[in-house]
Enzyme design. Structure first.
Site, PDB file in Angstrom:
ATOM      1  N   LYS A   1       0.892  -1.175   0.000  1.00 41.38           N
ATOM      2  CA  LYS A   1       0.000   0.000   0.000  1.00 41.38           C
ATOM      3  C   LYS A   1       0.924   1.216   0.000  1.00 41.38           C
ATOM      4  O   LYS A   1       1.387   1.664   1.031  1.00 41.38           O
ATOM      5  CB  LYS A   1      -0.881  -0.019   1.257  1.00 41.38           C
ATOM      6  CG  LYS A   1      -2.197   0.729   1.143  1.00 41.38           C
ATOM      7  CD  LYS A   1      -2.096   2.189   0.766  1.00 41.38           C
ATOM      8  CE  LYS A   1      -1.673   3.091   1.893  1.00 41.38           C
ATOM      9  NZ  LYS A   1      -1.388   4.479   1.450  1.00 41.38           N
TER      10      LYS A   1
ATOM     11  N   GLU B   1      -0.409   7.452  -1.223  1.00 41.73           N
ATOM     12  CA  GLU B   1      -1.323   7.906  -2.279  1.00 41.73           C
ATOM     13  C   GLU B   1      -0.810   9.160  -2.971  1.00 41.73           C
ATOM     14  O   GLU B   1      -1.320   9.556  -4.017  1.00 41.73           O
ATOM     15  CB  GLU B   1      -2.728   8.131  -1.706  1.00 41.73           C
ATOM     16  CG  GLU B   1      -2.854   9.202  -0.628  1.00 41.73           C
ATOM     17  CD  GLU B   1      -2.518   8.718   0.785  1.00 41.73           C
ATOM     18  OE1 GLU B   1      -1.603   7.875   0.945  1.00 41.73           O
ATOM     19  OE2 GLU B   1      -3.153   9.192   1.733  1.00 41.73           O
TER      20      GLU B   1
ATOM     21  N   SER C   1       5.046   8.535   9.501  1.00 46.79           N
ATOM     22  CA  SER C   1       5.205   9.454  10.626  1.00 46.79           C
ATOM     23  C   SER C   1       4.948   8.725  11.950  1.00 46.79           C
ATOM     24  O   SER C   1       4.269   7.684  11.975  1.00 46.79           O
ATOM     25  CB  SER C   1       4.242  10.622  10.463  1.00 46.79           C
ATOM     26  OG  SER C   1       2.920  10.119  10.390  1.00 46.79           O
TER      27      SER C   1
ATOM     28  N   CYS D   1      13.918  10.704   6.149  1.00 51.96           N
ATOM     29  CA  CYS D   1      13.858  10.384   7.584  1.00 51.96           C
ATOM     30  C   CYS D   1      15.245  10.398   8.195  1.00 51.96           C
ATOM     31  O   CYS D   1      15.396  10.424   9.407  1.00 51.96           O
ATOM     32  CB  CYS D   1      13.232   9.019   7.780  1.00 51.96           C
ATOM     33  SG  CYS D   1      14.227   7.720   7.093  1.00 51.96           S
TER      34      CYS D   1
ATOM     35  N   GLU E   1       9.295  17.426  14.108  1.00 54.62           N
ATOM     36  CA  GLU E   1       9.867  16.970  12.843  1.00 54.62           C
ATOM     37  C   GLU E   1       9.282  17.863  11.752  1.00 54.62           C
ATOM     38  O   GLU E   1       8.096  17.762  11.421  1.00 54.62           O
ATOM     39  CB  GLU E   1       9.514  15.506  12.567  1.00 54.62           C
ATOM     40  CG  GLU E   1      10.147  15.023  11.272  1.00 54.62           C
ATOM     41  CD  GLU E   1       9.729  13.625  10.845  1.00 54.62           C
ATOM     42  OE1 GLU E   1       8.576  13.244  11.036  1.00 54.62           O
ATOM     43  OE2 GLU E   1      10.597  12.915  10.294  1.00 54.62           O
TER      44      GLU E   1
END
Ligand code: NAD
Length: 499
Positions: free
Chosen positions: A174, A177, A227, A282, A382
């Site tokens: 997945k 998107e 996240s 990241c 962040e």
């Protein structure tokens, strides 16, 4: 009509209707280039059913066959990497070199998976008791869901899928998107490599698809990257539903610079690790910790280098591209005001430059803050954009305490020529990946990638031997075969049908 990006189920594009869709942008143009299907619960169920059916035969495929398919997948991916890089740049915005770089890192994991037959050998002990032997084997777990973030559309799926598939599992990916095309290209590469239909499936979607995968009784394992709040949700929901889960979360990576460091090298590293991929990594360095007297010299070297950075459309040979969406660009820009209000010194304001790109792109140039207060939101949150914060501290111990007080623990780096302090740093720092004079210490493919604290939920890191462990489960067979020196008279030892 814009392009439709749909799921990949049963070895081909999904042909059902799209009930919900999301917009896909080209961030350098600021325009919608495609619509991506957002799966319903029923569509996820259909995809998982196909993956579960494929698993029943794929789990018994020979190691030789799996290895052959992985080698072919590698060849095809290498052949199509420019096409894949272009698709990544068109949806994520990162410059083409960065897109090619993430494919290269993903290929390293594919290459590791090509040698996987050596990793799944198992163990054997002869005569643990009289005529009793023990065999340890590792078997695939079943359908594995892989849920990935926007910032590495090819590399993060490649951290997981080649190893899961090589271990005999089927995978339902997945992807984010926001950047769905890379997953589709990977699916085409697997199909061309001869992977049986259903072993690799792509379901596009949002939280609806993720939550269904987390609850689905036929999903055995979940690998997630994203996240921290979503990683926590994925870990808690997935484990509550009886799945094994590895959920990699957000980060706030510190780079500590001691006065004895090579300051030109440290400034080069800070600029590339802070602003590469527009800070949407990241493992990006977002806090530079300047120890003792080193602050001024670092600020002047970094600002000099920032002035030479070109940002703009990733297809025009720039150093840094736009941010992924307008909303994200606006959120990152809002931190520039928040930092000034909190008392930090805005040395370079990324809103003031001029990008090499179309006016409607999601632009924000690189920004530098100095003397950042550690209670400010620019230090604590962040930001995930091209904003580098400098915090000044008096001593090495203060720097180490600062890094260790962070709720995150993904990467941490130290720049120094002092071996003893470097050794102390690597021993005492609370982070999963540590760089000594290396700003972005991403582990090579034979090791494993993962952070500590709020950067990882679960106890298994991605790829390398921890990846193999995650995608297999142990079985120990204890067997007794009484010894006889010779067949007893009158016992027929011939096989049925062979006389
Ligand atoms: P994100 O958490 O918004 O999305 C990640 C995935 O979760 C996507 O597939 C998304 O569709 C899905 N998702 C989003 N909201 C959800 C919800 N409420 N419920 C269920 N699923 C949901 O992350 P992102 O913005 O795509 O990626 C950036 C984040 O990923 C940053 O925090 C970054 O640090 C992190 N990241 C971490 C690593 C790592 O290795 N630790 C690597 C890359 C990115």
């Amino acid at each position: 009509m814009s392009k439709r990006i749909t799921h990949w189920v049963g070895g081909k594009p999904w042909t059902g209707p799209a009930h919900r869709q999301g917009e896909v942008f080209d961030p350098a143009l600021g325009t919608v280039t495609a619509h991506v299907d957002l799966a319903s619960v029923e569509e996820v169920d259909a995809a998982v059913a196909g993956a579960a059916a494929a698993f029943t035969t794929w789990r018994s495929s020979t190691l030789a066959k799996r290895t052959q398919i992985l080698f072919d997948f590698r060849t095809i991916l290498r052949r199509r990497r420019d096409e894949l890089a272009a698709a990544i740049t068109a949806e994520h915005g990162k410059v083409l070199d960065d897109a090619a770089g993430e494919i290269a890192r993903g290929l390293e994991v594919v290459e590791y998976a090509c040698g996987l037959s050596a990793q799944v050998k198992g163990g054997f002990s002869e005569s643990v008791s009289t005529t009793v032997d023990v065999t340890a084997i590792r078997q695939p777990v079943g359908v594995c869901a892989v849920i990935t973030p926007f910032n590495f559309p090819a590399m993060v799926p490649l951290w997981f899928t080649p190893i899961a598939i090589a271990c005999g599992n089927s995978v339902v990916l997945k992807p984010s998107e926001k950047v769905p095309s890379a997953a589709r290209l990977l699916a085409e590469c697997w199909a061309e490599a001869g992977l049986p239909d259903g072993v690799f499936t792509v379901v596009n979607g949002d939280a609806v698809a993720v939550n269904r995968l987390l609850e689905h009784p036929e999903v055995a394992a979940v690998s997630f990257v994203g996240s921290t709040p979503v990683a926590r949700h994925v870990y808690e929901t997935g484990t509550r539903n009886g799945k094994r889960v590895q959920a990699l979360g957000g980060a706030k990576n510190h780079m500590v610079v001691l006065p004895d460091a090579d300051l030109d090298g440290a400034a080069d590293a800070a600029v590339s690790a802070g602003f590469g991929s527009a800070g949407e990594r990241c493992m990006a360095v977002s806090v530079l910790v300047a120890v003792d007297s080193v602050g001024d010299a670092l600020v002047s070297r970094i600002t000099e280098r920032m002035a030479a950075l070109r940002y703009g459309d990733g297809r025009r040979g720039c150093d840094m591209g736009p941010l992924v969406t307008r909303a994200h660009r606006d959120r990152v820009a809002s931190y520039l005001d928040a930092g000034v209000e909190a008392g930090a010194k805005l040395v370079v304001d990324g809103r003031q430059g001029r990008p090499d790109g179309e006016d409607d792109g999601f632009w924000l140039g690189p920004s530098l803050f100095d003397e950042v207060p550690t209670e400010s939101s620019i230090y604590r949150d962040e930001i995930f954009g091209p904003v580098l914060s400098i915090v000044r501290v008096p001593t090495f111990d203060d720097a180490l305490d600062l890094v260790n007080a962070s709720p995150y623990g993904n990467g941490a780096a130290l720049f120094t020529e002092h071996g003893g302090l470097a050794r102390r740093f690597q021993n005492e720092v609370q982070a999963g990946m540590v760089g000594i004079n290396v700003p972005i210490p991403v582990p090579a493919a034979a090791y494993s990638f993962g952070g500590w604290k709020a950067s990882l939920f679960g106890d298994t890191h991605a790829y390398g031997d921890e990846g193999v462990r995650f995608y297999t489960r142990g079985k120990v067979v204890t067997s007794r075969w009484p010894q006889r020196s010779a067949p007893r008279a009158g016992v027929d030892l011939s096989f049925p049908g062979h006389g």
